[in-house]
Design an enzyme around this catalytic site. Structure first.
Site, PDB file in Angstrom:
ATOM      1  N   LYS A 190      -0.289   4.056   8.342  1.00 35.06           N
ATOM      2  CA  LYS A 190      -0.568   2.861   7.949  1.00 35.06           C
ATOM      3  C   LYS A 190       0.541   1.984   8.615  1.00 35.06           C
ATOM      4  CE  LYS A 190      -2.056   4.188   3.239  1.00 35.06           C
ATOM      5  NZ  LYS A 190      -3.227   3.743   3.081  1.00 35.06           N
TER       6      LYS A 190
ATOM      7  N   LYS B 251      -8.855  -7.158  -1.426  1.00 39.53           N
ATOM      8  CA  LYS B 251      -8.363  -7.805  -2.459  1.00 39.53           C
ATOM      9  C   LYS B 251      -7.601  -9.002  -1.900  1.00 39.53           C
ATOM     10  CE  LYS B 251      -7.985  -3.744  -4.667  1.00 39.53           C
ATOM     11  NZ  LYS B 251      -6.991  -2.429  -4.627  1.00 39.53           N
TER      12      LYS B 251
ATOM     13  N   LYS C  96       0.792  -1.016   0.063  1.00 44.29           N
ATOM     14  CA  LYS C  96       0.030   0.036  -0.101  1.00 44.29           C
ATOM     15  C   LYS C  96       0.943   1.069   0.056  1.00 44.29           C
ATOM     16  CE  LYS C  96      -1.611  -1.589   3.935  1.00 44.29           C
ATOM     17  NZ  LYS C  96      -3.077  -1.784   3.765  1.00 44.29           N
ATOM     18  N   ARG C  97       0.277   2.438  -0.268  1.00 45.56           N
ATOM     19  CA  ARG C  97       1.190   3.623  -0.067  1.00 45.56           C
ATOM     20  C   ARG C  97       2.097   3.515   1.322  1.00 45.56           C
ATOM     21  NH1 ARG C  97       0.717   7.718  -4.374  1.00 45.56           N
ATOM     22  NH2 ARG C  97       1.849   8.965  -2.768  1.00 45.56           N
TER      23      ARG C  97
HETATM   24  C1  26Q Z   1      -5.331  16.424  -2.690  1.00 44.50           C
HETATM   25  C2  26Q Z   1      -5.300  17.880  -2.995  1.00 44.50           C
HETATM   26  C3  26Q Z   1      -3.906  18.036  -3.811  1.00 44.50           C
HETATM   27  C4  26Q Z   1      -3.315  17.080  -4.135  1.00 44.50           C
HETATM   28  C5  26Q Z   1      -3.508  15.731  -3.916  1.00 44.50           C
HETATM   29  C6  26Q Z   1      -4.767  15.420  -3.195  1.00 44.50           C
HETATM   30  C7  26Q Z   1      -5.157  14.239  -2.967  1.00 44.50           C
HETATM   31  C8  26Q Z   1      -4.747  13.088  -3.892  1.00 44.50           C
HETATM   32  C9  26Q Z   1      -5.241  11.776  -3.546  1.00 44.50           C
HETATM   33  C10 26Q Z   1      -5.733  13.525  -1.849  1.00 44.50           C
HETATM   34  C11 26Q Z   1      -6.152  12.381  -1.448  1.00 44.50           C
HETATM   35  C12 26Q Z   1      -5.839  11.542  -2.261  1.00 44.50           C
HETATM   36  C13 26Q Z   1      -6.239   9.973  -2.337  1.00 44.50           C
HETATM   37  C14 26Q Z   1      -6.701   9.377  -1.271  1.00 44.50           C
HETATM   38  C15 26Q Z   1      -6.871   7.993  -0.972  1.00 44.50           C
HETATM   39  O1  26Q Z   1      -6.468   7.154  -1.712  1.00 44.50           O
HETATM   40  N1  26Q Z   1      -7.719   7.716  -0.043  1.00 44.50           N
HETATM   41  C16 26Q Z   1      -7.887   6.196   0.433  1.00 44.50           C
HETATM   42  O2  26Q Z   1      -9.251   6.050  -0.535  1.00 44.50           O
HETATM   43  C17 26Q Z   1      -9.558   4.575  -0.444  1.00 44.50           C
HETATM   44  C18 26Q Z   1     -10.690   4.508  -1.100  1.00 44.50           C
HETATM   45  O3  26Q Z   1     -11.909   4.905  -0.524  1.00 44.50           O
HETATM   46  C19 26Q Z   1      -9.729   3.948   1.249  1.00 44.50           C
HETATM   47  O4  26Q Z   1      -9.684   2.728   0.876  1.00 44.50           O
HETATM   48  C20 26Q Z   1      -8.425   4.525   1.825  1.00 44.50           C
HETATM   49  O5  26Q Z   1      -8.573   4.093   3.288  1.00 44.50           O
HETATM   50  C21 26Q Z   1      -7.947   5.845   1.706  1.00 44.50           C
HETATM   51  O6  26Q Z   1      -6.987   6.150   2.468  1.00 44.50           O
END
Ligand code: 26Q
Length: 815
Positions: A558, A664, A552-553
Site C-alpha cells: 500500500k 468512501k 488503511k491497513r
Molecule cells: C487468512 C488466513 C489466516 C489468518 C488470516 C487470514 C486473512 C484475514 C483477513 C487473510 C486476509 C484478510 C483480509 C483481506 C482483505 O481485507 N482484503 C481486502 O479486501 C477488500 C474488499 O474486497 C479489498 O478492497 C482490498 O483491496 C483487499 O486487500
C-alpha cells in the site's frame, strides 16, 4: 414521511421522549436524569434494537435465502445508522436535545465492534446493509470474537497493541439463542460401518464443541426488511469436563479443557494477509462453517421437507445460496457434502452437484503468499472425515481433467487441491463453486490472466467481476451530516434509497451558492476532525490547510512509505530553497499493522518520527503538518472521510484487489491521488481524467519490469543524492532518530531487498503529481467543482449496486 407499510416507530419527539424515558427506567430502574451518558446511550440503543427485532414487517417469505459466510463482519457502531434506516433521526435528535444530551454525545458512547481486519470485513458489513435495504433475505454467518482486533496505541512513536474488550459494557444489539446451539466435532477417528450392501462412516471420539449463536438484527433502509447477522461463540458442552481429571481432583486440568474450547472464539486473527499454520484458526473456520450449514439444512428441511420428499436435497440450490467471503469459509463445500452424504444419505455425486449449485466464492487477493494453505497432516488430524471428502474430490478432479489439455502437468500442479503436502484453499473454493468473482475489473482480469489462469482456461464461464461497493447511507448519510443535509436540500432524500440519484448533483457543481455551502460543510468536518486529532494526539492542525489523507491497513504494497518520502522531500525542499512554498498541507495517516509485521510497524514509527520533526520545526510547520491518528476503526474513519481533500490511493499497480476507502473518500468529495490500481481505475473512468490525479507505473509496466529483472533500485539512489538520495540518508543519519532511533531496516528494504514495492521507481512521478494537485487546490472554484463532481459520480460505488449484481448474476434472485 411514513408513506407505505413502514412501522411507525415514534409519532413525534414527545412520543420518543416518553418511550426513551420508560426504557431508561425499565433497564436501570432509574430516571433519565439519574443516568450518565453511557447509560443513556445504552437505554437508547436497547430501545432501538428492540424495535429492530420486532420489525419483521414482511415476515416469512418464500424467496431464496442468501447466507453470507465471512469470518469477519466489521459492523461499526449501529445506533446512528439504525436511526437513519428507521427514518427517525430528526425526531430522536430533537428529543435528545430537549432532554438535554445531544444525540451526538450518546452516539459517541457506542462501542465499535472490531470483528474484522479491514476491507474484507467492512465489505461484509456493507453487504448486510444493502441486502436488507433491497429486501433480499440475507443472512450473515460469522464469528462472535470475545476480543476484536487489537486496540492500537502509540508509545514513543511505536504501535502498541492493547486488548479490545468490546463486550465489557454489554452489547445491546445481540440476542443469545440457546435453543439454536449446535454441536461441532473435531478430531477423533473415522469408523466404517456396513450393513449388507450399504456402508457408511462416522467420526467417533475427539472433542465436541457447542456452538452458540448470537443474533444481531440488520435493519434495512426504510425498515421494510430486517435480516439477521448470526455470530457463533464456542463453548464447552455444559457438562463437558475432563472427567478423569475432575474425579481425581485435578481441577486445573479439568477446567483447561473448557478454556481450550472457549479459545476458539476468543480472538480474531490480526493478520490481514494470512497467518498460516495456526490450528486454532482452522478450528474457527470449521466451527462457523459447520454450525452455519447445520442450521441452514435444519431450516431448509423444516420448510421444504414435505414439498420435495425424496428429492428434498436436490432442490437445495433453488432455495439457498451460500456465499463464501474469500477462502476462510472454503470448507463449506466438503462440509455440506459430509452432512448430505453421512447424515442425509445423499449419494456422493448428487451431493457434490448440490454443493456446487449452492456455493459461490469471492476472491480478495492476488498475492501468492497470501493464498491460504494448510498442511495435510494438520488438516487430517483435526478433521478426519472432512479430509476424506477433500481427498476424494481431489482424486476425481485429477481423473476428469482432460489429458489432452495443453500443458496438462502444469495445469494439474496449479489447480489440484492437494499439492506439496498442503490443502490449497483457493483451489478448494473454486472447485466447489458455480461462480468465482474478483472485486474490481482490474482484479478480475488479473485472476483470469494469472492467479487462477488455469482454472479460467478450463472453465471461463465460472468467472465474473463484481466491483466492490460501500454503504453510501453510512459513509455519506451518517458520516457527513452537513454535506448530506446540503445534498438533501438540493436533490431531496431519494439518493439514500437510490445512490444513482447523486448524479443530480451535477447541476450544482458550478453553482456558487452550492459551492459555498459545500465549503462550509467541509470546514465543519475539518474542525470536527482537528478537534478529535488534537484530543487523541495533541497535534494541532490548521483547517485552512489541505487535508491529505491515507487511511488503511499498513502494508508494504500500500506504500505508506512512498507518502512519507514525499513529505520528507517537501521538508527538505522547504529548508533548502527559501522560494519554495508548497500548498500548506496536513498529512493525516491512520491504520493498524499486524503485530508480527515488523516492516509495517517500522513505517508507523517512521511516520510518528517525521511528525515529531516536522510539527516541531517552525521553519516548516506553517506549510506542512503530519498527524498519525491512533486506532483506526469504523468510528474514527467516519470522522476522517468527510474532512479529506486529497485521497491517497498509492499501492503499486496490480497489488490492491479493489480498495474501498478510495470509494468512501470520493463519495465525500475528496480528489483521488492514485495509481492505476484496483477500483481506482473505475473511479477514473467515472469522474474523468480532469477530476482525479493518476501517476506511476501501470500494471503492464510493473509486470514488464519484474519480468525483465533489470530494476536496480539503488541506481536511483546513486543518481540523485540531492533529493531522493538525501531522503534515504535521513532514514539512518539521525535526522529522524530523536523519538526512538534510526530506520536501518527500511533502508535495507530499499537497498538489499531492491525495493520490491517500487517506492523509488514511482517517487518522481508521485511527487510531481502531488505538486500539481496541491497547486490546483488554489483555484477554489475549480476544486470544489471537481469535488462535487466526484460525489455526483459516486453512486455507482454504492454496495446496493454491487449486491444487485450479485443477486442477478450469482444468486439468481430478483432485487
Ligand atoms: C487468512 C488466513 C489466516 C489468518 C488470516 C487470514 C486473512 C484475514 C483477513 C487473510 C486476509 C484478510 C483480509 C483481506 C482483505 O481485507 N482484503 C481486502 O479486501 C477488500 C474488499 O474486497 C479489498 O478492497 C482490498 O483491496 C483487499 O486487500
Amino acid at each position: 414521511m411514513n408513506t407505505d407499510n413502514k412501522p411507525q416507530v415514534f409519532k413525534d419527539a414527545t412520543d420518543f421522549k416518553t418511550q426513551f424515558c420508560e426504557e431508561c427506567e425499565s433497564i436501570f430502574s432509574k430516571t433519565y436524569d439519574e443516568l450518565n451518558d453511557f447509560e443513556r446511550y445504552y437505554a437508547l440503543a436497547s430501545l432501538i434494537a428492540g424495535k429492530a427485532r420486532n420489525a419483521k414487517v414482511d415476515g416469512e417469505n418464500d424467496e431464496k435465502q442468501v447466507y453470507y459466510f465471512s469470518l469477519e463482519f466489521l459492523i461499526g457502531p449501529l445506533l446512528d445508522n439504525y436511526l437513519l434506516n428507521f427514518g427517525v433521526r430528526d425526531i430522536v435528535k430533537a428529543g435528545c436535545e430537549q432532554l438535554g444530551t445531544p444525540l451526538e454525545e450518546l452516539v459517541a458512547c457506542e462501542a465499535d465492534p472490531g470483528l474484522g481486519n479491514g476491507g474484507l470485513g467492512r465489505l461484509a458489513a456493507c453487504f448486510m446493509d444493502s441486502m436488507a435495504a433491497l429486501g433480499i433475505n440475507g443472512n450473515g454467518n460469522g464469528m462472535r470474537y470475545r476480543y476484536g482486533l487489537f486496540r492500537q496505541e502509540i508509545e514513543g512513536g511505536r504501535q502498541v497493541e492493547m486488548v479490545d474488550n468490546w463486550l465489557e459494557h454489554g452489547f445491546p444489539w445481540e440476542t443469545r439463542k440457546n435453543e439454536s446451539a449446535v454441536v461441532v466435532q473435531f478430531g477423533g477417528q473415522v469408523v466404517r460401518h456396513q450393513d449388507g450392501e450399504r456402508f457408511w462412516f462416522t467420526q467417533e471420539g475427539g472433542e465436541k464443541v457447542k456452538a452458540v449463536p448470537y443474533d444481531v438484527p440488520i435493519l434495512g433502509y426504510g425498515a421494510k426488511k430486517v435480516n439477521t447477522l448470526r455470530l457463533w461463540s464456542a463453548e464447552p458442552a455444559t457438562e463437558d469436563f475432563d472427567l478423569d481429571a475432575f474425579n481425581s481432583g485435578d481441577y486445573a486440568k479439568a477446567m483447561k479443557f473448557r478454556s481450550d474450547v472457549e479459545a476458539i472464539s476468543q480472538i480474531l486473527y490480526p493478520n490481514d494477509a494470512g497467518e498460516h499454520g495456526r490450528v486454532l484458526r482452522l478450528k474457527q473456520e470449521y466451527l462457523f462453517v459447520s454450525a452455519g450449514l447445520q442450521t441452514i439444512l435444519r431450516t431448509y428441511e423444516k420448510k421444504f421437507g414435505k414439498r420435495y420428499g425424496e428429492k428434498l436435497w436436490e432442490h437445495l440450490g433453488d432455495h439457498v445460496s451460500v456465499h463464501t467471503n474469500d477462502t476462510h469459509p472454503a470448507m463449506c463445500g466438503p462440509e455440506l457434502m459430509r452432512i448430505l452424504v453421512d447424515e442425509k444419505r445423499v449419494d456422493f455425486d448428487t451431493a457434490f452437484n448440490v454443493a456446487r449449485k449452492t456455493i459461490s466464492y469471492t476472491n480478495h487477493t492476488v498475492m501468492p503468499e497470501a493464498l491460504e494453505k494448510w498442511p495435510i497432516e494438520v488438516f487430517r488430524h483435526l478433521l478426519p472425515r472432512l479430509y476424506m471428502f477433500i481427498e476424494e474430490i481431489d482424486r476425481r478432479y485429477r481423473d476428469t481433467l482432460p489429458h489432452d489439455v495443453e500443458g496438462w502437468a502444469n495445469v494439474l500442479s496449479k489447480t489440484a487441491i492437494l499439492w506439496d503436502g498442503q490443502v490449497r484453499m483457493a483451489n478448494l473454493s473454486v472447485i466447489f463453486a458455480h461462480s468465482v468473482n474478483g472485486v474490481s475489473e482490474l482484479h478480475t482480469g488479473i485472476l483470469k490472466a494469472s492467479t487462477l489462469h488455469e482454472f479460467y482456461e478450463l472453465r471461463p464461464d465460472l468467472f465474473n467481476n463484481k466491483t466492490n461497493g460501500i454503504s453510501h447511507r453510512r459513509f455519506l448519510g451518517n458520516a457527513n451530516p452537513k454535506y448530506a443535509k446540503l445534498i438533501c436540500d438540493a436533490i431531496g432524500e431519494g439518493w439514500l434509497a437510490d445512490a444513482n440519484q447523486l448524479s443530480q448533483l451535477e447541476k450544482y457543481e458550478d453553482d456558487p451558492s452550492f459551492q459555498e455551502e459545500f465549503e462550509k460543510a467541509r470546514r465543519w468536518s475539518k474542525e470536527r476532525l482537528a478537534k478529535y486529532i488534537f484530543e487523541a494526539t495533541g497535534t494541532q492542525l490548521d483547517t485552512s490547510m489541505v487535508f491529505d489523507v491515507q487511511v488503511k491497513r499498513f502494508h508494504a504494497y500500500k506504500r505508506q512509505l512512498l507518502n512519507v518520502f514525499k513529505i520528507l522531500d517537501l521538508y527538505n525542499r522547504i529548508l533548502s530553497d527559501s522560494s519554495f512554498s508548497p500548498r500548506p498541507t496536513a498529512f493525516i495517516f491512520s491504520g493498524k499493522a499486524a503485530q508480527s509485521y515488523t516492516f509495517a510497524k517500522e513505517v508507523i514509527r517512521l511516520i510518528n518520527s517525521v511528525a515529531e520533526v516536522v510539527n516541531g520545526d517552525p521553519r516548516v510547520n506553517d506549510k506542512i503538518r503530519v498527524a498519525f491518528v491512533p486506532n483506526f476503526a469504523v468510528s474514527s474513519a467516519q470522522l476522517i472521510y468527510p474532512a479529506t481533500d486529497i485521497s491517497e490511493q498509492i499501492s503499486w499497480a496490480g497489488s490492491e484487489a479493489s480498495g474501498t476507502s478510495n470509494m468512501k473518500l470520493m463519495m465525500n468529495g475528496a480528489i483521488t491521488l492514485g495509481t492505476y490500481d484496483g477500483a481506482n481505475v473505475e473511479i477514473c473512468d467515472l469522474v474523468g481524467q480532469d477530476n482525479i490525479k493518476i501517476f506511476g507505473l501501470r500494471t503492464e509496466e510493473v509486470d514488464a519490469l519484474r519480468a525483465a529483472g533489470n530494476y536496480w533500485a539503488w541506481d536511483l539512489y546513486n543518481n540523485d543524492r540531492i533529493r531522493l538520495g538525501r531522503i534515504i540518508d535521513e532514514l539512518t543519519d539521525g535526522t529522524l532518530a530523536h523519538l526512538s532511533g534510526n530506520f536501518e531496516s527500511i533502508r535495507d528494504e530499499l537497498s538489499i531487498s531492491n525495493d520490491h514495492d517500487l517506492v523509488l521507481k514511482d517517487f518522481y512521478s508521485y511527487v510531481d503529481a502531488w505538486d500539481e494537485l496541491a497547486q490546483a487546490y488554489g483555484d477554489r472554484r475549480a476544486w470544489n467543482k471537481a469535488a462535487i463532481h466526484n460525489t455526483a459520480r459516486s453512486g455507482y460505488f454504492s454496495s446496493d449496486r454491487t449486491i444487485r449484481e450479485y443477486a442477478r448474476d450469482i444468486w439468481h434472485i430478483d432485487a
